[in-house]
Design a protein around this motif. Structure first.
Motif, PDB file in Angstrom:
ATOM      1  N   GLN A 154       0.787  -1.228   0.000  1.00 20.07           N
ATOM      2  CA  GLN A 154       0.000   0.000   0.000  1.00 20.07           C
ATOM      3  C   GLN A 154       0.817   1.274   0.000  1.00 20.07           C
ATOM      4  OE1 GLN A 154      -2.387  -0.918   3.565  1.00 20.07           O
ATOM      5  NE2 GLN A 154      -4.173  -0.768   2.239  1.00 20.07           N
ATOM      6  N   ALA A 155       2.033   1.227   0.628  1.00 22.45           N
ATOM      7  CA  ALA A 155       2.728   2.488   0.841  1.00 22.45           C
ATOM      8  C   ALA A 155       4.228   2.278   1.026  1.00 22.45           C
ATOM      9  CB  ALA A 155       2.161   3.185   2.080  1.00 22.45           C
ATOM     10  N   THR A 156       4.934   3.377   0.926  1.00 25.28           N
ATOM     11  CA  THR A 156       6.334   3.428   1.338  1.00 25.28           C
ATOM     12  C   THR A 156       6.386   4.090   2.710  1.00 25.28           C
ATOM     13  OG1 THR A 156       7.152   3.599  -0.938  1.00 25.28           O
ATOM     14  CG2 THR A 156       8.615   4.357   0.828  1.00 25.28           C
ATOM     15  N   HIS A 157       6.952   3.396   3.658  1.00 28.62           N
ATOM     16  CA  HIS A 157       7.128   3.937   5.000  1.00 28.62           C
ATOM     17  C   HIS A 157       8.569   4.438   5.110  1.00 28.62           C
ATOM     18  CE1 HIS A 157       3.421   2.099   6.810  1.00 28.62           C
ATOM     19  NE2 HIS A 157       3.549   1.377   5.695  1.00 28.62           N
ATOM     20  N   ILE A 158       8.733   5.717   5.311  1.00 29.90           N
ATOM     21  CA  ILE A 158      10.060   6.307   5.461  1.00 29.90           C
ATOM     22  C   ILE A 158      10.313   6.474   6.961  1.00 29.90           C
ATOM     23  CG2 ILE A 158      11.585   8.223   4.893  1.00 29.90           C
ATOM     24  CD1 ILE A 158       9.640   8.842   2.549  1.00 29.90           C
ATOM     25  N   VAL A 159      11.213   5.657   7.505  1.00 28.64           N
ATOM     26  CA  VAL A 159      11.479   5.648   8.942  1.00 28.64           C
ATOM     27  C   VAL A 159      12.637   6.597   9.238  1.00 28.64           C
ATOM     28  CG1 VAL A 159      12.095   4.234  10.938  1.00 28.64           C
ATOM     29  CG2 VAL A 159      10.648   3.286   9.120  1.00 28.64           C
ATOM     30  N   ARG A 160      12.366   7.564  10.089  1.00 24.02           N
ATOM     31  CA  ARG A 160      13.365   8.571  10.436  1.00 24.02           C
ATOM     32  C   ARG A 160      13.729   8.460  11.917  1.00 24.02           C
ATOM     33  NH1 ARG A 160      14.608  12.642   7.400  1.00 24.02           N
ATOM     34  NH2 ARG A 160      15.049  13.944   9.222  1.00 24.02           N
ATOM     35  N   HIS A 161      14.968   8.827  12.218  1.00 29.65           N
ATOM     36  CA  HIS A 161      15.436   8.948  13.594  1.00 29.65           C
ATOM     37  C   HIS A 161      15.715  10.422  13.840  1.00 29.65           C
ATOM     38  CE1 HIS A 161      15.983   4.629  13.088  1.00 29.65           C
ATOM     39  NE2 HIS A 161      16.163   4.519  14.386  1.00 29.65           N
ATOM     40  N   ASP A 162      14.747  11.101  14.429  1.00 25.12           N
ATOM     41  CA  ASP A 162      14.879  12.535  14.687  1.00 25.12           C
ATOM     42  C   ASP A 162      15.437  12.780  16.084  1.00 25.12           C
ATOM     43  OD1 ASP A 162      13.812  13.115  12.202  1.00 25.12           O
ATOM     44  OD2 ASP A 162      11.758  13.338  12.960  1.00 25.12           O
ATOM     45  N   ALA A 163      16.255  13.803  16.206  1.00 26.79           N
ATOM     46  CA  ALA A 163      16.809  14.164  17.510  1.00 26.79           C
ATOM     47  C   ALA A 163      15.686  14.429  18.499  1.00 26.79           C
ATOM     48  CB  ALA A 163      17.695  15.395  17.369  1.00 26.79           C
ATOM     49  N   ALA A 164      15.877  13.947  19.729  1.00 22.51           N
ATOM     50  CA  ALA A 164      14.825  14.055  20.739  1.00 22.51           C
ATOM     51  C   ALA A 164      14.787  15.427  21.400  1.00 22.51           C
ATOM     52  CB  ALA A 164      15.024  12.978  21.807  1.00 22.51           C
ATOM     53  N   ALA A 206      24.384  10.335  21.598  1.00 25.37           N
ATOM     54  CA  ALA A 206      23.508  11.464  21.924  1.00 25.37           C
ATOM     55  C   ALA A 206      23.779  12.637  20.999  1.00 25.37           C
ATOM     56  CB  ALA A 206      23.694  11.869  23.387  1.00 25.37           C
ATOM     57  N   LEU A 207      25.048  12.991  20.824  1.00 21.64           N
ATOM     58  CA  LEU A 207      25.399  14.114  19.961  1.00 21.64           C
ATOM     59  C   LEU A 207      25.240  13.758  18.485  1.00 21.64           C
ATOM     60  CD1 LEU A 207      28.597  15.393  21.801  1.00 21.64           C
ATOM     61  CD2 LEU A 207      26.351  16.499  21.763  1.00 21.64           C
ATOM     62  N   ALA A 208      25.624  12.546  18.103  1.00 21.49           N
ATOM     63  CA  ALA A 208      25.508  12.145  16.700  1.00 21.49           C
ATOM     64  C   ALA A 208      24.053  12.141  16.240  1.00 21.49           C
ATOM     65  CB  ALA A 208      26.129  10.767  16.497  1.00 21.49           C
ATOM     66  N   ALA A 209      23.140  11.849  17.153  1.00 20.29           N
ATOM     67  CA  ALA A 209      21.716  11.836  16.819  1.00 20.29           C
ATOM     68  C   ALA A 209      21.146  13.237  16.654  1.00 20.29           C
ATOM     69  CB  ALA A 209      20.937  11.096  17.899  1.00 20.29           C
ATOM     70  N   GLY A 210      21.892  14.253  17.111  1.00 21.13           N
ATOM     71  CA  GLY A 210      21.427  15.635  16.967  1.00 21.13           C
ATOM     72  C   GLY A 210      20.908  16.260  18.234  1.00 21.13           C
ATOM     73  N   ASN A 211      21.063  15.562  19.352  1.00 16.63           N
ATOM     74  CA  ASN A 211      20.653  16.127  20.626  1.00 16.63           C
ATOM     75  C   ASN A 211      21.709  17.083  21.157  1.00 16.63           C
ATOM     76  OD1 ASN A 211      18.254  14.324  21.051  1.00 16.63           O
ATOM     77  ND2 ASN A 211      19.870  12.777  20.996  1.00 16.63           N
ATOM     78  N   THR A 212      21.305  17.951  22.066  1.00 22.07           N
ATOM     79  CA  THR A 212      22.245  18.723  22.861  1.00 22.07           C
ATOM     80  C   THR A 212      22.241  18.143  24.269  1.00 22.07           C
ATOM     81  OG1 THR A 212      20.503  20.364  23.262  1.00 22.07           O
ATOM     82  CG2 THR A 212      22.078  20.808  21.485  1.00 22.07           C
ATOM     83  N   VAL A 213      23.329  18.359  25.018  1.00 19.90           N
ATOM     84  CA  VAL A 213      23.578  17.537  26.198  1.00 19.90           C
ATOM     85  C   VAL A 213      24.005  18.381  27.397  1.00 19.90           C
ATOM     86  CG1 VAL A 213      24.977  15.649  27.135  1.00 19.90           C
ATOM     87  CG2 VAL A 213      24.249  15.576  24.744  1.00 19.90           C
ATOM     88  N   PHE A 224      20.636   4.673  19.394  1.00 21.48           N
ATOM     89  CA  PHE A 224      19.863   5.653  18.644  1.00 21.48           C
ATOM     90  C   PHE A 224      18.363   5.483  18.864  1.00 21.48           C
ATOM     91  CE2 PHE A 224      23.931   5.782  16.441  1.00 21.48           C
ATOM     92  CZ  PHE A 224      24.131   7.152  16.333  1.00 21.48           C
ATOM     93  N   GLU A 225      17.914   4.252  19.085  1.00 20.32           N
ATOM     94  CA  GLU A 225      16.498   4.047  19.396  1.00 20.32           C
ATOM     95  C   GLU A 225      16.119   4.814  20.667  1.00 20.32           C
ATOM     96  OE1 GLU A 225      14.147   2.239  17.601  1.00 20.32           O
ATOM     97  OE2 GLU A 225      15.726   2.166  16.083  1.00 20.32           O
ATOM     98  N   PHE A 226      17.072   4.916  21.608  1.00 19.40           N
ATOM     99  CA  PHE A 226      16.789   5.649  22.838  1.00 19.40           C
ATOM    100  C   PHE A 226      16.942   7.157  22.647  1.00 19.40           C
ATOM    101  CE2 PHE A 226      18.410   7.716  26.718  1.00 19.40           C
ATOM    102  CZ  PHE A 226      17.269   7.589  27.504  1.00 19.40           C
ATOM    103  N   PHE A 227      18.011   7.585  22.027  1.00 19.91           N
ATOM    104  CA  PHE A 227      18.304   9.012  21.946  1.00 19.91           C
ATOM    105  C   PHE A 227      17.533   9.727  20.840  1.00 19.91           C
ATOM    106  CE2 PHE A 227      22.367   7.920  24.198  1.00 19.91           C
ATOM    107  CZ  PHE A 227      22.142   8.734  25.299  1.00 19.91           C
ATOM    108  N   CYS A 228      16.711   9.005  20.073  1.00 13.02           N
ATOM    109  CA  CYS A 228      15.960   9.594  18.976  1.00 13.02           C
ATOM    110  C   CYS A 228      14.450   9.430  19.177  1.00 13.02           C
ATOM    111  CB  CYS A 228      16.335   8.940  17.648  1.00 13.02           C
ATOM    112  SG  CYS A 228      18.012   9.253  17.106  1.00 13.02           S
ATOM    113  N   ASP A 229      13.704  10.290  18.504  1.00  9.01           N
ATOM    114  CA  ASP A 229      12.273  10.067  18.303  1.00  9.01           C
ATOM    115  C   ASP A 229      12.131   9.391  16.933  1.00  9.01           C
ATOM    116  OD1 ASP A 229      11.407  11.258  20.670  1.00  9.01           O
ATOM    117  OD2 ASP A 229      11.457  13.262  19.784  1.00  9.01           O
ATOM    118  N   VAL A 230      11.647   8.162  16.935  1.00 11.46           N
ATOM    119  CA  VAL A 230      11.525   7.405  15.694  1.00 11.46           C
ATOM    120  C   VAL A 230      10.183   7.741  15.051  1.00 11.46           C
ATOM    121  CG1 VAL A 230      11.529   5.116  14.650  1.00 11.46           C
ATOM    122  CG2 VAL A 230      12.975   5.582  16.636  1.00 11.46           C
ATOM    123  N   LYS A 231      10.254   8.184  13.815  1.00 13.49           N
ATOM    124  CA  LYS A 231       9.059   8.663  13.112  1.00 13.49           C
ATOM    125  C   LYS A 231       8.854   7.877  11.825  1.00 13.49           C
ATOM    126  CE  LYS A 231       9.360  12.764  11.289  1.00 13.49           C
ATOM    127  NZ  LYS A 231       9.446  14.237  11.288  1.00 13.49           N
TER     128      LYS A 231
END
Length: 490
Positions: A137-147, A170-177, A467-474
């Motif tokens: 039915q669709a293409t699911h584009i899975v993103r790992h966005d900084a939390a 934490a930093l590689a995912a785009g978070n600040t610390v 990355f599953e922890f430090f990101c919001d998976v969308k």
């Protein structure tokens, strides 16, 4: 700015690092070396205002840092790793003086691993973006966005390695610390701030606020602006952190203690097992993943004890800065008293000392490598983490019994199993733990998961798990044909 601390010709700031600048506190706490109890300096104690300033700075820096993407962040993080490397000798000497870690281990293991922690996760982040999942039915584009803003709290037994182990993803995912260093060993974290500054990390991306866990740490983890909390330390502290974070529904990653089994089967290579067993005393036993409960088949127990005793008698206890030293000091007088009390209570409860059991003559914070036997499965010394150079030995008669003994605590972090490979692997598969080594110890890879079960923690670190922890998976869902709205579809 307060006066710099001078350790073996190295100059390091005792102050916080907030929004790209050093910030001093009016309140300080004394820092002593575990080697000889000399005063190293006085460290700025973080106030509520300074914790707030650090979080505010991280919030302000977040959007631009996240917008760089993994490709844009990687050069920054590679420079950060380079700057750690440029300070390799200083990091080694600082942590050896500050935390009592063997200088040889710092040179050959910890500093190279700290650099790798930053580089590897910066590289791995490139592989995570926009992963497609194709369905009919669709293409699911899975993103790992900084939390968002992440709080990192690290322990005193391995400050440099464990701080960079969390900072990398934490930093590689785009978070600040915001990092809260261990109050008993904060100096290498202070030098990490220097490395980040020299690397040109934008102000606010990485902040360090020093202080006690009960005050500075408690203020940090209770802030509703945090997106994540990552903690390594004790079970008791983890409960308080989780409770504070839960009030704001902030997810926590908790890597806690262990009471791991070291299993020696009847068909084991006893010489290899004994040599590996002696490694459990490294860092004065202040290693969460060490196998501290020796479970040895009754038919080979005497032979194994004899072999391990020979290895232990050859261990050199002493100044961690000396190349020959293999067992250094316990971190703090309070920890020394804790270790002594554990052994005294065990002996009073009927345990027998195979070796050790007392302070070592080298110095006030040095304890003899110790092994206790005739311990009951439900005894305190078997059930609770000592976090010192103290091991226990129990015997078993068959596989079913050893599996029950291995699983018979509230912890489940690591483990070691020595025996014929197929046999040892079959036993290892049945041990309730986060990881277990077969005929080996300490083999690690950043791509593999690390963490415990039961009281040993929540979550996994390493590889995609970090990355599953430090990101919001969308999931961005793009249909392959025109969509028709209908209440019959879900």
């Amino acid at each position: 700015m307060t006066s710099m601390i001078h350790v073996a010709g190295i100059h390091v700031s005792p102050d916080h690092y907030i929004d790209g600048q050093r910030v001093a506190s009016t309140e300080t706490f004394e820092l002593r070396s575990p080697i000889d109890q000399r005063v190293l300096g006085h460290i700025s104690e973080g106030s509520d205002a300074q914790v707030d300033a650090a979080i505010t700075a991280a919030q302000r820096a977040f959007r631009a840092w996240a917008a760089l993407g993994a490709e844009g962040r990687k050069p920054n993080l590679d420079r950060f790793a380079d700057e750690i490397g440029k300070r390799a000798d200083a990091f080694c000497m600082l942590e050896s003086n500050d935390a009592g870690v063997l200088l040889s281990r710092m040179k050959h293991g910890v500093v190279p691993r700290a650099m790798l922690n930053i580089r590897w996760f910066a590289e791995h982040a490139l592989t995570l973006q926009d992963r497609p999942i194709e369905t009919e039915q669709a293409t699911h584009i899975v993103r790992h966005d900084a939390a968002g803003v992440v709080a990192i709290i690290t322990p005193w037994n391995a400050p440099l390695m464990l701080t960079t182990w969390k900072l990398g993803p934490a930093l590689a995912a785009g978070n600040t610390v915001v990092v809260k260093p261990p109050e008993w060993a904060p100096l290498t974290c202070s030098m990490l701030a220097d490395a980040a500054h020299a690397a040109g990390l934008p102000p606010g991306v990485l902040n360090f606020v020093q202080g006690a866990g009960a005050t500075t740490g408690a203020r940090l983890v209770s802030d509703p602006r945090l997106a994540r909390v990552s903690f390594t330390g004790s079970v008791g502290t983890a409960k308080r952190i989780a409770q504070a974070a839960a009030a704001n529904l902030v997810p926590c990653s908790l890597e806690l203690g262990g009471k791991s089994p070291f299993i020696v089967l009847e068909d084991a290579d006893l010489d290899g097992a004994a040599a590996t067993g002696a490694l459990m005393y490294r860092n004065a036993g202040q290693v969460c993943l060490a196998g501290t409960r020796f479970l040895v088949h009754s038919k080979v127990a005497n032979a194994f004890v004899s072999r391990m005793r020979a290895h232990v008698e050859q261990l050199t206890v002493g100044d961690p800065r000396e190349a020959a030293t293999e067992v250094g000091p316990i971190i703090h007088p309070r920890q020394v008293e804790r270790v002594k009390a554990f052994v005294e209570r065990a002996v009073a409860d009927g345990a027998e000392l195979l070796w050790g059991g007392a302070m070592h003559p080298f110095g006030a914070q040095y304890f003899q490598p110790t092994m206790l036997t005739h311990v009951k499965q439900d005894s305190e010394i078997v059930q609770n983490e000592v976090f010192g150079p103290v091991l226990t030995l129990q015997t078993f008669d068959d596989d079913e019994e050893v599996i029950a003994m291995a699983n018979g605590t509230d912890y489940g972090l690591g483990g070691v199993c020595y025996g014929e490979v197929a046999h040892a692997t079959a036993i290892a598969m049945q041990v309730a733990t986060g990881f277990i080594w077969v005929n080996s110890f300490g083999i690690r890879d950043l791509a593999a998961p690390f963490g415990g079960i039961k009281r040993s923690g929540v979550g996994r670190e390493g590889g995609d798990w970090s990355f599953e922890f430090f990101c919001d998976v969308k999931d961005v869902v793009v249909p392959k044909k025109p969509f028709k709205a209908s209440f019959s579809h879900r």
